[in-house]
Design an enzyme around this catalytic site. Structure first.
Site, short mmCIF file in Angstrom:
data_model
loop_
_atom_site.label_atom_id
_atom_site.label_comp_id
_atom_site.label_asym_id
_atom_site.label_seq_id
_atom_site.Cartn_x
_atom_site.Cartn_y
_atom_site.Cartn_z
N HIS A 107 7.77 -3.03 7.34
CA HIS A 107 7.19 -1.60 8.10
C HIS A 107 8.10 -1.92 9.62
O HIS A 107 7.07 -1.03 10.33
CB HIS A 107 5.97 -1.03 8.32
CG HIS A 107 5.74 -0.91 6.96
ND1 HIS A 107 6.27 0.37 6.09
CD2 HIS A 107 4.89 -1.45 6.01
CE1 HIS A 107 5.90 1.11 4.54
NE2 HIS A 107 5.13 -0.14 4.79
N ARG B 204 6.16 -11.40 8.01
CA ARG B 204 6.18 -10.71 6.85
C ARG B 204 6.95 -9.95 6.43
O ARG B 204 8.50 -9.09 7.24
CB ARG B 204 4.85 -8.80 7.26
CG ARG B 204 4.87 -8.91 6.20
CD ARG B 204 3.78 -7.49 6.16
NE ARG B 204 3.71 -6.15 6.88
CZ ARG B 204 2.97 -5.25 6.85
NH1 ARG B 204 2.26 -5.15 5.94
NH2 ARG B 204 3.92 -3.95 7.55
N ASP C 259 14.84 -20.60 6.55
CA ASP C 259 15.96 -21.74 7.08
C ASP C 259 15.80 -21.67 8.41
O ASP C 259 16.11 -22.32 9.19
CB ASP C 259 17.20 -21.55 6.54
CG ASP C 259 17.67 -22.02 5.53
OD1 ASP C 259 17.16 -23.05 4.79
OD2 ASP C 259 18.40 -21.78 4.95
N GLU D 140 -2.75 -4.91 -2.27
CA GLU D 140 -2.58 -3.22 -1.56
C GLU D 140 -2.36 -2.14 -2.37
O GLU D 140 -2.35 -1.12 -2.19
CB GLU D 140 -1.90 -3.52 -0.39
CG GLU D 140 0.04 -3.91 -1.30
CD GLU D 140 0.58 -3.71 0.08
OE1 GLU D 140 0.64 -3.17 1.57
OE2 GLU D 140 2.01 -4.55 -0.38
N ASP E 102 -1.97 0.83 2.50
CA ASP E 102 -1.72 0.97 1.46
C ASP E 102 -2.43 1.13 -0.05
O ASP E 102 -2.96 1.53 -0.16
CB ASP E 102 -0.40 -0.23 1.09
CG ASP E 102 0.83 0.78 1.66
OD1 ASP E 102 1.14 1.98 1.16
OD2 ASP E 102 1.23 -0.21 2.42
#
Length: 257
Positions: A48, A74, A88, A152, A178
């Site tokens: 977000h 996230r 990586d 959520e 959420d």
């Protein structure tokens, strides 16, 4: 060159509450400042916020320079290729959004493991391995990874025990925004019904022997969640601090006009 230790995972394993902050501003400058502010962990959000992999790369460098807060990324979705790319560049801790089943949680874990334990693709000398200087990186990396899955939705709540039981899941994070929307209270995670669901979820996760986590900018709620046994709690965001503090400063001076 030694494998970097995951201080966030070690803190959870030792039973030390991990106090964090959300980073939404997508800036290496703010991350460097926040990394030394005293928090245990910082979420570098790519779900977000307008944050992309090259920007997160520079934020990881900034976090290492600012330290000691541990960066948790996230990702935008529970996706094998996305996680491979962030692994990586040196991400050790992940928050995986919208996990509703044990199968989805197991898939997330598998994306972070090399075969035969998972399906992570191999690269000879990425940043994660110190550009090839950590000679035994493939054998060491798993013990320094943290996979946090985000519950959520109603379906996720229904499956919390099964999700928590998945091997390789480090902790279960409750997404209050959420979840509030899923329970019919969009924009109002403080609604009593949502709070009841959150408190029940915390208890159920803990009963499974897994650390529970959550985000709230409400200090009273954050302290309440810690009292209930939440092991990792994000207590605000860089965007919230900047916006609200700027508004308060402007309002104090404009009130004198």
């Amino acid at each position: 060159m030694k494998m970097p230790e995951n201080s966030f995972r070690r803190g959870l394993e030792a039973g030390r509450p991990q106090i964090g902050l959300w980073s939404i501003l997508s800036s290496h400058v703010t991350v460097e400042i926040l990394a030394g502010a005293g928090f245990d962990w910082l979420v570098l959000d790519t779900e977000h916020s307008p944050n992309e992999l090259p920007m997160v790369y520079s934020q990881l460098q900034a976090a290492a320079a600012g330290g000691p807060a541990h960066p948790v990324v996230r990702v935008p979705w529970n996706d094998m290729v996305t996680l491979k790319r962030y692994l990586d560049i040196g991400v050790q801790s992940f928050l995986i959004p919208y996990v509703e089943t044990a199968e989805e949680a197991a898939a997330a874990v598998s994306y972070t493991r090399y075969p035969p334990n998972g399906v992570r693709g191999y690269s000879a000398a990425p940043r994660a391995s110190g550009f090839g200087r950590i000679k035994d990186y493939p054998a060491l990396v798993e013990r320094e990874l943290a996979v946090l899955v985000q519950v959520e939705t109603r379906k996720g709540l229904d499956n919390i025990e099964a999700i928590s039981a998945v091997e390789g899941v480090t902790g279960v994070f409750i997404g209050p925004g959420d979840l509030a929307a899923a329970l019919g209270h969009v924009g109002n995670p403080r609604d009593p019904a949502v709070q009841q669901a959150i408190e029940g979820a915390i208890a159920r996760i803990r009963a499974c022997g897994k650390p529970a986590g959550i985000l709230t900018p409400d200090e009273a709620l954050a302290r309440r969640y810690l009292e209930l046994g939440c092991a990792f709690v994000a207590v605000g965001s860089d965007l919230g601090i900047l916006a609200r503090t700027a508004e308060q400063l402007a309002a104090r001076f404009k009130a004198d006009r």
